[in-house]
Design a protein around this motif. Structure first.
Motif, PDB file in Angstrom:
ATOM      1  N   LEU A  89       0.969  -1.242   0.016  1.00  0.00           N
ATOM      2  CA  LEU A  89      -0.064  -0.025  -0.082  1.00  0.00           C
ATOM      3  C   LEU A  89       0.916   1.094   0.096  1.00  0.00           C
ATOM      4  O   LEU A  89       0.398   2.385  -0.144  1.00  0.00           O
ATOM      5  CB  LEU A  89      -0.963   0.175   1.330  1.00  0.00           C
ATOM      6  CG  LEU A  89      -1.912  -1.203   1.167  1.00  0.00           C
ATOM      7  CD1 LEU A  89      -3.076  -1.032   2.519  1.00  0.00           C
ATOM      8  CD2 LEU A  89      -2.850  -1.165  -0.273  1.00  0.00           C
ATOM      9  N   SER A  90       2.241   1.202   0.086  1.00  0.00           N
ATOM     10  CA  SER A  90       3.044   2.176   0.068  1.00  0.00           C
ATOM     11  C   SER A  90       3.012   3.036  -1.256  1.00  0.00           C
ATOM     12  O   SER A  90       3.412   3.937  -1.509  1.00  0.00           O
ATOM     13  CB  SER A  90       4.566   1.727   0.548  1.00  0.00           C
ATOM     14  OG  SER A  90       5.040   0.730  -0.407  1.00  0.00           O
ATOM     15  N   THR A  91       2.513   1.926  -2.344  1.00  0.00           N
ATOM     16  CA  THR A  91       2.397   2.567  -3.504  1.00  0.00           C
ATOM     17  C   THR A  91       1.162   3.149  -4.063  1.00  0.00           C
ATOM     18  O   THR A  91       0.936   3.591  -5.074  1.00  0.00           O
ATOM     19  CB  THR A  91       2.850   1.442  -4.570  1.00  0.00           C
ATOM     20  OG1 THR A  91       1.927   0.256  -4.413  1.00  0.00           O
ATOM     21  CG2 THR A  91       4.244   0.900  -4.523  1.00  0.00           C
ATOM     22  N   LEU A  92       0.252   3.098  -3.021  1.00  0.00           N
ATOM     23  CA  LEU A  92      -0.991   3.559  -3.313  1.00  0.00           C
ATOM     24  C   LEU A  92      -1.020   5.111  -3.840  1.00  0.00           C
ATOM     25  O   LEU A  92      -1.794   5.408  -4.563  1.00  0.00           O
ATOM     26  CB  LEU A  92      -1.849   3.263  -2.263  1.00  0.00           C
ATOM     27  CG  LEU A  92      -3.593   3.536  -2.285  1.00  0.00           C
ATOM     28  CD1 LEU A  92      -4.194   3.028  -3.622  1.00  0.00           C
ATOM     29  CD2 LEU A  92      -4.316   3.328  -1.010  1.00  0.00           C
ATOM     30  N   PRO A  93      -0.522   5.904  -3.169  1.00  0.00           N
ATOM     31  CA  PRO A  93      -0.345   7.444  -3.575  1.00  0.00           C
ATOM     32  C   PRO A  93       0.172   7.417  -4.775  1.00  0.00           C
ATOM     33  O   PRO A  93      -0.427   8.390  -5.601  1.00  0.00           O
ATOM     34  CB  PRO A  93       0.588   8.208  -2.717  1.00  0.00           C
ATOM     35  CG  PRO A  93       0.456   7.124  -1.349  1.00  0.00           C
ATOM     36  CD  PRO A  93       0.329   5.596  -1.784  1.00  0.00           C
ATOM     37  N   LEU A  94       1.189   6.719  -5.253  1.00  0.00           N
ATOM     38  CA  LEU A  94       1.474   6.724  -6.907  1.00  0.00           C
ATOM     39  C   LEU A  94       0.665   6.331  -7.647  1.00  0.00           C
ATOM     40  O   LEU A  94       0.387   6.755  -8.963  1.00  0.00           O
ATOM     41  CB  LEU A  94       2.938   5.802  -6.967  1.00  0.00           C
ATOM     42  CG  LEU A  94       4.091   6.391  -6.234  1.00  0.00           C
ATOM     43  CD1 LEU A  94       4.197   6.360  -4.717  1.00  0.00           C
ATOM     44  CD2 LEU A  94       5.352   5.588  -6.782  1.00  0.00           C
ATOM     45  N   ASN A 148      11.220   2.471  -7.263  1.00  0.00           N
ATOM     46  CA  ASN A 148      11.248   1.218  -7.110  1.00  0.00           C
ATOM     47  C   ASN A 148       9.877   0.358  -6.836  1.00  0.00           C
ATOM     48  O   ASN A 148       8.633   1.248  -6.724  1.00  0.00           O
ATOM     49  CB  ASN A 148      12.257   0.601  -5.752  1.00  0.00           C
ATOM     50  CG  ASN A 148      11.584   1.026  -4.453  1.00  0.00           C
ATOM     51  OD1 ASN A 148      10.450   1.463  -4.445  1.00  0.00           O
ATOM     52  ND2 ASN A 148      12.413   0.696  -3.373  1.00  0.00           N
ATOM     53  N   GLU A 149       9.859  -0.782  -6.836  1.00  0.00           N
ATOM     54  CA  GLU A 149       8.512  -1.395  -6.690  1.00  0.00           C
ATOM     55  C   GLU A 149       7.582  -1.179  -5.571  1.00  0.00           C
ATOM     56  O   GLU A 149       6.515  -1.399  -5.470  1.00  0.00           O
ATOM     57  CB  GLU A 149       8.844  -2.972  -6.943  1.00  0.00           C
ATOM     58  CG  GLU A 149       9.520  -3.735  -5.937  1.00  0.00           C
ATOM     59  CD  GLU A 149      11.158  -3.480  -5.825  1.00  0.00           C
ATOM     60  OE1 GLU A 149      11.624  -4.156  -5.234  1.00  0.00           O
ATOM     61  OE2 GLU A 149      11.404  -2.726  -6.941  1.00  0.00           O
ATOM     62  N   ASP A 150       8.415  -0.636  -4.349  1.00  0.00           N
ATOM     63  CA  ASP A 150       7.456  -0.406  -3.015  1.00  0.00           C
ATOM     64  C   ASP A 150       7.332   1.154  -3.130  1.00  0.00           C
ATOM     65  O   ASP A 150       6.627   1.559  -1.924  1.00  0.00           O
ATOM     66  CB  ASP A 150       8.353  -0.812  -1.977  1.00  0.00           C
ATOM     67  CG  ASP A 150       8.621  -2.300  -1.756  1.00  0.00           C
ATOM     68  OD1 ASP A 150       7.473  -3.141  -2.284  1.00  0.00           O
ATOM     69  OD2 ASP A 150       9.835  -2.821  -1.498  1.00  0.00           O
ATOM     70  N   GLY A 151       7.295   1.882  -4.244  1.00  0.00           N
ATOM     71  CA  GLY A 151       7.105   3.329  -4.204  1.00  0.00           C
ATOM     72  C   GLY A 151       8.224   4.086  -3.635  1.00  0.00           C
ATOM     73  O   GLY A 151       7.910   5.419  -3.451  1.00  0.00           O
ATOM     74  N   GLY A 152       9.349   3.796  -3.144  1.00  0.00           N
ATOM     75  CA  GLY A 152      10.437   4.377  -2.862  1.00  0.00           C
ATOM     76  C   GLY A 152      10.981   5.474  -3.825  1.00  0.00           C
ATOM     77  O   GLY A 152      11.305   4.737  -5.261  1.00  0.00           O
TER      78      GLY A 152
END
Length: 264
Positions: free
Chosen positions: A82-87, A237-241
């Motif tokens: 869910l760390s990528t949800l904002p993206l 990256n794949e986790d939104g970092g």
């Protein structure tokens, strides 16, 4: 009017729609609903008295000209990060703006939409989860459609960063676009994009993100944890970092930082 403008698919996914004259914040309004009523429920307001952005910043929310929208979404499992949800939300917003005929817009990590370096929209995602079980997200969007005319309200005295609105950026034949139409476009893209994200994850749209990334390859000024550093953006990256080659430290991945393009 908003419901009638939605596609049949979006109408089926949208479980509730609330439009308010004023509230403290649409995210807070949605969070006050019983948990079982939040999924697929959208809340809009003409004005917010305590609109919020990332890092607890106030979101300037004058009445009658912009879109303040929150959508609730329940994820059955937390198998997708869910760390990528904002993206993903930022991508959905960009797609809606494409359909409104906006051009030259892109994403400043993680969730600001800029047009020619000026902010036109921002996103605030708040999640509640319990381990590997269901997670409930409240996705808030503030979109500047028609900001007050100079002299009627002091946005420049309140907003401390370059900003713009759709009315000044859309082509002449689209500047009269109504907020109901824009809201319908937003909801269609969000509802479709969230369902796709839940089934396929961020990896399926990673390439699209890269095409809209305004930071990739740029020199950056980075502020966080009381430190000021500089580096060059590599990508996401794949986790939104955010991957950055930081001066003196080499490649690093950032998940929380105040980032701006640094013009040397």
């Amino acid at each position: 009017d908003i419901r009638e403008r939605l596609s049949a698919s979006a109408q089926g996914q949208l479980r509730g729609l609330t439009v308010l004259r004023e509230t403290d914040s649409t995210n807070s309004e949605l969070a006050r609903l019983p948990a079982e009523r939040r999924h697929g429920h959208a809340v809009l307001a003409e004005a917010q008295t305590a609109g919020r952005g990332r890092r607890q910043r106030a979101w300037y929310s004058p009445a009658g000209g912009n879109i303040y929208l929150s959508l609730g979404w329940r994820f059955g499992t937390t198998s997708v990060p869910l760390s990528t949800l904002p993206l993903v939300t930022a991508l959905c917003l960009c797609r809606a703006l494409d359909r409104a005929d906006l051009r030259s817009h892109g994403i400043k990590w993680p969730n600001d939409i800029l047009v020619n370096g000026e902010k036109v929209a921002g996103i605030l995602v708040e999640t509640q989860s319990a381990g590997a079980g269901p997670a409930l997200a409240v996705i808030g969007i503030g979109l500047n459609v028609r900001m007050p005319e100079p002299g009627t309200d002091p946005p420049n005295a309140i907003i401390d960063r370059p900003w713009t609105d759709l009315a000044s950026q859309l082509p002449p034949n689209r500047q009269a676009i109504c907020r109901n139409e824009l809201t319908a476009l937003l909801l269609e893209e969000l509802l479709a994009g969230l369902a796709d994200f839940e089934s396929r994850g961020f990896e399926a749209v990673h390439e699209e993100w890269q095409a809209r990334d305004l930071l990739s390859g740029k020199r950056l000024r980075l502020e966080g944890n009381g430190a000021l550093r500089y580096g060059r953006a590599i990508g996401v990256n794949e986790d939104g970092g955010l991957e950055v080659d930081i001066d003196g430290y080499g490649p690093q991945v950032l998940y929380a930082a105040e980032v701006s393009i640094y013009d040397e």
